[in-house]
Design an enzyme around this catalytic site. Structure first.
Site, PDB file in Angstrom:
ATOM      1  N   CYS A  85     -35.758 -30.360  56.367  1.00  0.00           N
ATOM      2  CA  CYS A  85     -35.682 -31.863  56.493  1.00  0.00           C
ATOM      3  C   CYS A  85     -34.174 -32.349  56.603  1.00  0.00           C
ATOM      4  CB  CYS A  85     -35.957 -32.618  55.341  1.00  0.00           C
ATOM      5  SG  CYS A  85     -37.795 -32.101  54.765  1.00  0.00           S
ATOM      6  N   HIS A 336     -40.260 -40.479  58.914  1.00  0.00           N
ATOM      7  CA  HIS A 336     -39.691 -39.126  58.566  1.00  0.00           C
ATOM      8  C   HIS A 336     -39.996 -38.153  59.669  1.00  0.00           C
ATOM      9  CE1 HIS A 336     -37.629 -35.902  56.513  1.00  0.00           C
ATOM     10  NE2 HIS A 336     -38.511 -35.816  55.682  1.00  0.00           N
TER      11      HIS A 336
END
Length: 389
Positions: A85, A336
């Site tokens: 991430c 995201h």
């Protein structure tokens, strides 16, 4: 060392995009960034591409896709980065190192992900690639399950903090109402976020749907230039500090509630910058799950271990608080798309510092912190940004 400065950016809307793939998403963000910086592809000395992929698309070799979107980049050196991430921040650091080494004057960073075309069960399995599969592959609920375990461990040690997590979710959704690029622009309120219901079911452990970030498509891009070049451009945002600190991947080999790598990255960044948290105007932090933002309050030094709930209860991180956190809506509201996230966070912070944040604007924003992490606080990046022009 010559530290590059941010001189322009581009950012697609996050959410379920009509654009079919990372190639088209990156093309859109890149075109906007070039225009914002006032340059052409011929001015760019290096391309730094952040895409996680790991199964979202059969097309890989993502670095080569930027030139497919604009063939004027056909001969520009391009490299793809992946760091879970924190993929976008890894690409950004590569570009900063490229300019610091004197290999080029201008670099373009672009991060992207196309996630919504993948069935939900497959998304969960793909994201588990950011965990230690030898031990964690069978966790129920995928990556949400992993953070559900973290939340459960926190509650066991420090008491039930469901209400504080709901307050974090509500804060970020309220902030996201002012972000035209956000995936979900809806103010749910703390009471809704704190109530398990058909519309807000439990997802994993004590985490409800409103505690979890969204599966999104999107891309974001940054143009970086060396200081001499930046001095001739429209705007310039300098890095007062940038740090990376890693932690062991397997949860079994650390106390994950310490977020020790995040704590080190923040301490190093503030030390390098010669600043304290009180000097910062705002922070964009990695709220992939609300428990992550709570733990990050403690890691950055806003509260002692177990006391992160006090931060949200006292309004410290509210938009009008002492240290606004995620004025953009954060990952919780903004979305995201994995590879885009780290780049997006820097774009949002830079917008604040140049007064280009519109309804998100923090008055008088002067210094901004950015925290982006890969995995469960395994790869931890902190930037401290300051406007110089």
């Amino acid at each position: 060392m010559t530290e590059a400065q941010i001189v322009g950016w581009g950012h697609t809307a996050f959410g379920k995009s009509d654009l079919p793939d990372t190639e088209s998403l990156m093309a859109a963000a890149v075109a906007e960034a070039l225009d914002h910086a006032g340059i052409t592809p011929e001015d760019v000395d290096g391309l730094f591409v952040g895409v996680f992929n790991n199964g979202f698309s059969r097309q890989d070799f993502q670095a080569g896709l930027v030139a497919m979107g604009d063939d004027r980049f056909a001969h520009t050196p391009a490299t793809r980065y992946e760091n879970a991430c924190a993929t976008g921040s890894a690409a950004l650091h590569g570009a900063l190192d490229f300019i610091a080494a004197g290999r080029g004057r201008i670099a373009l960073v672009v991060g992207a992900e196309k996630m919504t075309a993948t069935p939900t069960p497959e998304v969960g399995d793909i994201l588990l690639g950011a965990s230690y599969r030898k031990e964690e592959a069978e966790i129920d609920g995928g990556f949400a399950g992993l953070f559900g375990q973290i939340a459960g461990s926190y509650f066991q040690r420090y008491g039930d903090r469901s209400e504080e997590l709901a307050m974090i979710a509500a804060k970020n959704h309220s902030n996201g109402m002012e972000n035209p690029l956000a995936h979900m622009r809806k103010d749910f309120g703390a009471a809704f976020c704190n109530t398990v219901s058909e519309k807000n079911p439990l997802v994993a452990g004590p985490l409800r749907r409103t505690d979890c970030s969204l599966v999104s498509d999107g891309a974001a891009a940054l143009v970086l230039a060396d200081p001499d070049t930046a001095a001739e451009m429209r705007r310039a945002i300098a890095f007062r500090a940038r740090t990376q600190a890693n932690e062991i991947m397997a949860l079994s080999r650390r106390d994950v509630l310490e977020f020790a790598g995040a704590r080190r990255a923040w301490a190093q960044a503030l030390d390098h910058a010669g600043l304290t948290l009180d000097d910062l105007s705002l922070v964009e932090t990695h709220d992939c799950f609300t428990i992550a933002e709570l733990l990050e309050y403690e890691a950055m030094g806003l509260a002692d271990p177990g006391q992160g709930g006090r931060v949200i209860r006292e309004g410290i991180t509210a938009k009008d608080g002492r240290l606004p956190v995620n004025a953009s809506g954060g990952l919780k509201s903004k979305g995201h798309p994995i590879g885009a996230t780290g780049v997006s966070m820097h774009v949002m912070a830079a917008m604040q510092l140049t007064g280009e944040a519109g309804g998100m604007q923090i008055p008088g924003a002067r210094l901004a912190g950015v925290f982006n992490m890969g995995g469960a606080a395994v790869a931890n990046y902190v930037s401290i940004l300051e406007r110089v022009k």
